[in-house]
Design an enzyme around this catalytic site. Structure first.
Site, mmCIF file in Angstrom:
data_model
loop_
_atom_site.group_PDB
_atom_site.id
_atom_site.type_symbol
_atom_site.label_atom_id
_atom_site.label_comp_id
_atom_site.label_asym_id
_atom_site.label_seq_id
_atom_site.Cartn_x
_atom_site.Cartn_y
_atom_site.Cartn_z
ATOM 1 N N ASP A 148 -4.597 -4.026 -19.786
ATOM 2 C CA ASP A 148 -5.460 -5.130 -19.374
ATOM 3 C C ASP A 148 -4.660 -6.365 -18.942
ATOM 4 O O ASP A 148 -4.870 -7.459 -19.443
ATOM 5 C CB ASP A 148 -6.386 -5.460 -20.562
ATOM 6 C CG ASP A 148 -7.387 -6.547 -20.243
ATOM 7 O OD1 ASP A 148 -7.844 -6.614 -19.097
ATOM 8 O OD2 ASP A 148 -7.702 -7.333 -21.154
ATOM 9 N N GLU A 181 -1.695 -0.746 -28.992
ATOM 10 C CA GLU A 181 -2.854 0.104 -28.775
ATOM 11 C C GLU A 181 -2.520 1.461 -28.163
ATOM 12 O O GLU A 181 -3.039 1.833 -27.107
ATOM 13 C CB GLU A 181 -3.907 -0.644 -27.943
ATOM 14 C CG GLU A 181 -4.342 -1.914 -28.643
ATOM 15 C CD GLU A 181 -5.671 -2.474 -28.164
ATOM 16 O OE1 GLU A 181 -6.211 -1.988 -27.165
ATOM 17 O OE2 GLU A 181 -6.181 -3.388 -28.828
ATOM 18 N N TYR A 239 -12.301 -6.491 -32.328
ATOM 19 C CA TYR A 239 -13.174 -7.357 -31.526
ATOM 20 C C TYR A 239 -14.609 -7.376 -32.027
ATOM 21 O O TYR A 239 -15.544 -7.043 -31.293
ATOM 22 C CB TYR A 239 -13.075 -6.969 -30.047
ATOM 23 C CG TYR A 239 -11.756 -7.433 -29.473
ATOM 24 C CD1 TYR A 239 -11.618 -8.732 -29.009
ATOM 25 C CD2 TYR A 239 -10.648 -6.599 -29.469
ATOM 26 C CE1 TYR A 239 -10.408 -9.201 -28.528
ATOM 27 C CE2 TYR A 239 -9.425 -7.055 -28.993
ATOM 28 C CZ TYR A 239 -9.308 -8.354 -28.525
ATOM 29 O OH TYR A 239 -8.107 -8.815 -28.057
ATOM 30 N N GLU A 254 -5.138 -9.251 -32.947
ATOM 31 C CA GLU A 254 -6.035 -9.615 -31.844
ATOM 32 C C GLU A 254 -7.459 -9.718 -32.360
ATOM 33 O O GLU A 254 -7.914 -8.853 -33.117
ATOM 34 C CB GLU A 254 -6.012 -8.561 -30.717
ATOM 35 C CG GLU A 254 -4.774 -8.582 -29.859
ATOM 36 C CD GLU A 254 -4.864 -7.630 -28.673
ATOM 37 O OE1 GLU A 254 -5.985 -7.334 -28.205
ATOM 38 O OE2 GLU A 254 -3.788 -7.188 -28.216
HETATM 39 C C1 GCB Z 1 -7.001 -5.393 -26.439
HETATM 40 C C2 GCB Z 1 -5.672 -5.288 -25.778
HETATM 41 C C3 GCB Z 1 -5.379 -6.463 -24.874
HETATM 42 C C4 GCB Z 1 -6.632 -6.852 -24.101
HETATM 43 C C5 GCB Z 1 -7.716 -7.232 -25.077
HETATM 44 C C6 GCB Z 1 -9.030 -7.599 -24.374
HETATM 45 O O1 GCB Z 1 -7.297 -4.772 -27.408
HETATM 46 O O2 GCB Z 1 -4.606 -5.107 -26.672
HETATM 47 O O3 GCB Z 1 -4.348 -6.114 -24.011
HETATM 48 O O4 GCB Z 1 -6.384 -7.895 -23.206
HETATM 49 O O5 GCB Z 1 -7.982 -6.166 -25.929
HETATM 50 O O6 GCB Z 1 -9.267 -8.765 -24.130
HETATM 51 O O7 GCB Z 1 -9.784 -6.687 -24.056
#
Ligand code: GCB
Length: 559
Positions: free
Chosen positions: A161, A385, A436, A472
């Site tokens: 990403d 990841e 997330y 994250e």
């Molecule tokens: C993740 C990734 C990261 C992305 C992020 C996102 O889990 O490690 O590279 O930018 O999510 O914002 O989706």
């Protein structure tokens, strides 16, 4: 060829070749047959360092191959050993000097060097063919089969990403060193009660080594009874000078800033200098308008000063090693760094696995060789990841962790994991979890999202009993978008979500750190979930203006 980081003093010269080079794209791959390795006809001016994508016009999605050329005259370096060192070329570099091949290197974000057998006094032609294309046998990969990646489509087809910027991204230096001089240095700190012991190993081509710390001569190991240790609130660095003498004369000198500190995992805690430490900070990308992924010490300085201003004490170099000058700044500003290799979005399908694993191993070796003397570097992250549900994942990840540990027994090893039941996690020293809640999982549902996060953290903890860093979590916020009550994509929602995750983490002593994703908005490939080809999870905008979340974090972390 490994080359100690270049420096200039009375015995060595690091001649910076940054500036305006020339470039020509080679969409039909005719450059080799046409002899461009000796000189590139009809090339357009381009700045080095810098990605080409947003520097030239109309080549944003171009990934190469492209040919760079620089004409230069030799500085006065007669009698020195010469090498060319590249800080980072993304992704494959092939290098020629005056038509002679010097070598090639695969993988961005890490330095490489070639000996220069001969240099002309005037009119040298340095040519670099750069291939930044995406493929399933490269790391990080692109064009990955659907079953081995996140089911999101990007164009260009990255499996990760962030925009696959290409070009010569960091300094290129002509390095002159004295024959048989200092070849490598390794420093390491040990604590013994209240005392610190500094170990120094020097590889060289013959002679006697003389060591001095802040001007005082010593024999290694050096025992300091009342050491001033390096730590985020007092990032004290001492000047280590290494001199090599032969037959009574000094033939080489190398200097290094050294921070005395130890880092360890103890049960469910992380210890810095024997004291528990909690990480507060960010995942950070190297990304800035026009520069793309091109190194800028000014941008890095701005970022790290902003982090300190918010009260952060650490960051992760997502998802690749960052520029060496950024780490100089981290050493000096007292920011702890989880240093990550470029092995993002690894997958473990049998086809091509050996090649991807070989590249991942060389990234670990190159990263540890580059950064092992850094006080700021507190851990090695061997991947981000990885697709942990592939059958070969557990063994492949364990191999990378073991390699990092073998190369550097003084730092914990980890990788950032996004999957529940990730089989590789038994191989890490502390857990880095990317989660997330209330964004990808239970979008818009702050209450339920936090309850799910709490249950997830407790389950992972019960299973592994290791310290956890949330590496994250976060929410996209379009700058200037507001909503009351908070709604997804608004600045309020981002600030609220980050605050709630930090509250959930704070209730759990085994969560020893939290890094918000991400420090600043950054460019991505095009995708339906990436408006304006941007990831908006920054607490700063791409040009480093604060969102509400930045102010909220400052209030929290500086309280
Ligand atoms: C993740 C990734 C990261 C992305 C992020 C996102 O889990 O490690 O590279 O930018 O999510 O914002 O989706």
């Amino acid at each position: 060829m490994w080359l100690l980081r270049p420096q200039t003093n009375r015995f060595r010269v690091a001649h910076d070749l940054s500036g305006v080079w020339a470039i020509r794209f080679d969409p039909d791959d005719v450059g080799r047959a046409a002899g461009w390795s000796a000189g590139v006809p009809d090339a357009a001016p381009i700045a080095v360092p810098g990605s080409w994508n947003d520097q030239l016009v109309g080549v944003r999605d171009e990934l190469g191959p492209a040919w760079y050329e620089l004409r230069f005259d030799a500085p006065p370096v007669d009698g020195f050993d010469l090498a060319l060192r590249f800080g980072s070329v993304n992704y494959i570099a092939e290098v020629w000097l005056n038509g002679e091949p010097l070598g090639s290197h695969e993988g961005g974000h890490l330095p490489f060097a070639f000996p220069v057998p001969s240099l002309r006094d005037v009119g040298n032609a340095l040519v670099v063919r750069v291939d930044g294309r995406l493929a399933a046998d490269r790391v990080p990969p692109g064009l990955v089969p659907l079953e081995h990646r996140h089911p999101r489509e990007f164009f260009p087809p990255a499996a990760f990403d962030f925009f696959p910027f290409a070009g010569i991204h960091r300094k290129v230096e002509l390095v002159a060193t004295p024959p048989g001089g200092i070849a490598d240095v390794r420093v390491r700190t040990e604590l013994d009660g209240g005392a610190a012991i500094l170990h120094v190993e020097v590889a060289h081509g013959g002679g006697e080594v003389e060591l001095a710390l802040d001007g005082a001569h010593f024999e290694a190991p050096l025992r300091l009874e009342r050491p001033r240790l390096w730590r985020p609130d007092d990032p004290h660095l001492a000047a280590l000078a290494i001199q090599l003498r032969r037959e009574g004369t000094t033939v080489d000198r190398y200097e290094l800033s050294v921070g005395l500190r130890t880092i360890a995992v103890d049960g469910e805690r992380l210890l810095l200098n024997g004291e528990p430490i909690e990480l507060r900070g960010f995942g950070r990308h190297e990304d800035f308008p026009v520069l793309g992924r091109g190194a800028s010490a000014a941008v890095a300085a701005r970022d790290l000063h902003l982090m300190r201003d918010l009260g952060a004490n650490s960051f992760r170099t997502a998802h690749y090693p960052h520029d060496e000058e950024t780490l100089d700044l981290a050493d000096r500003l007292g920011l702890l760094v989880i240093a990550e290799t470029p092995a993002v979005a690894l997958f473990f399908a049998p086809e091509g696995l050996e090649r991807r694993q070989e590249l991942s191993r060389s990234y670990v070796e190159e990263l540890v060789a580059r950064d092992r003397n850094r006080a700021c570097v507190m851990a090695w992250s061997v991947a981000n990841e990885p697709h942990a549900h592939d059958a070969a994942a557990g063994a492949a990840l364990a191999e990378l962790c073991d390699l990092a540990r073998a190369l550097d027994p003084t730092r914990p090893v980890t990788y950032a994991s996004h999957e529940t039941d990730d089989p590789g996690l038994s191989a890490v020293d502390f857990l880095c979890l990317n989660r997330y809640p209330a964004w990808y999982v239970l979008p818009g549902e702050l209450e339920l999202g936090m309850a799910a996060l709490a249950a997830d953290l407790d389950a992972v903890h019960a299973r592994h009993r290791k310290p956890i860093v949330l590496t994250e979590f976060g929410a996209d916020a379009l700058p200037g978008a507001h909503a009351d009550p908070p709604a997804m994509w608004s600045e309020e929602y981002q600030a609220e979500l980050i605050g709630r995750v930090l509250d959930t983490a704070a209730e759990r002593p085994f969560v020893v750190g939290a890094h918000v994703w991400t420090f600043a908005d950054f460019a991505t490939a095009q995708a339906e979930h990436r408006p304006h080809a941007t990831n908006f999870k920054g607490v700063f905008t791409r040009d480093r203006r604060p969102k509400l979340a930045a102010h909220a974090l400052r209030r929290r972390w500086r309280a």
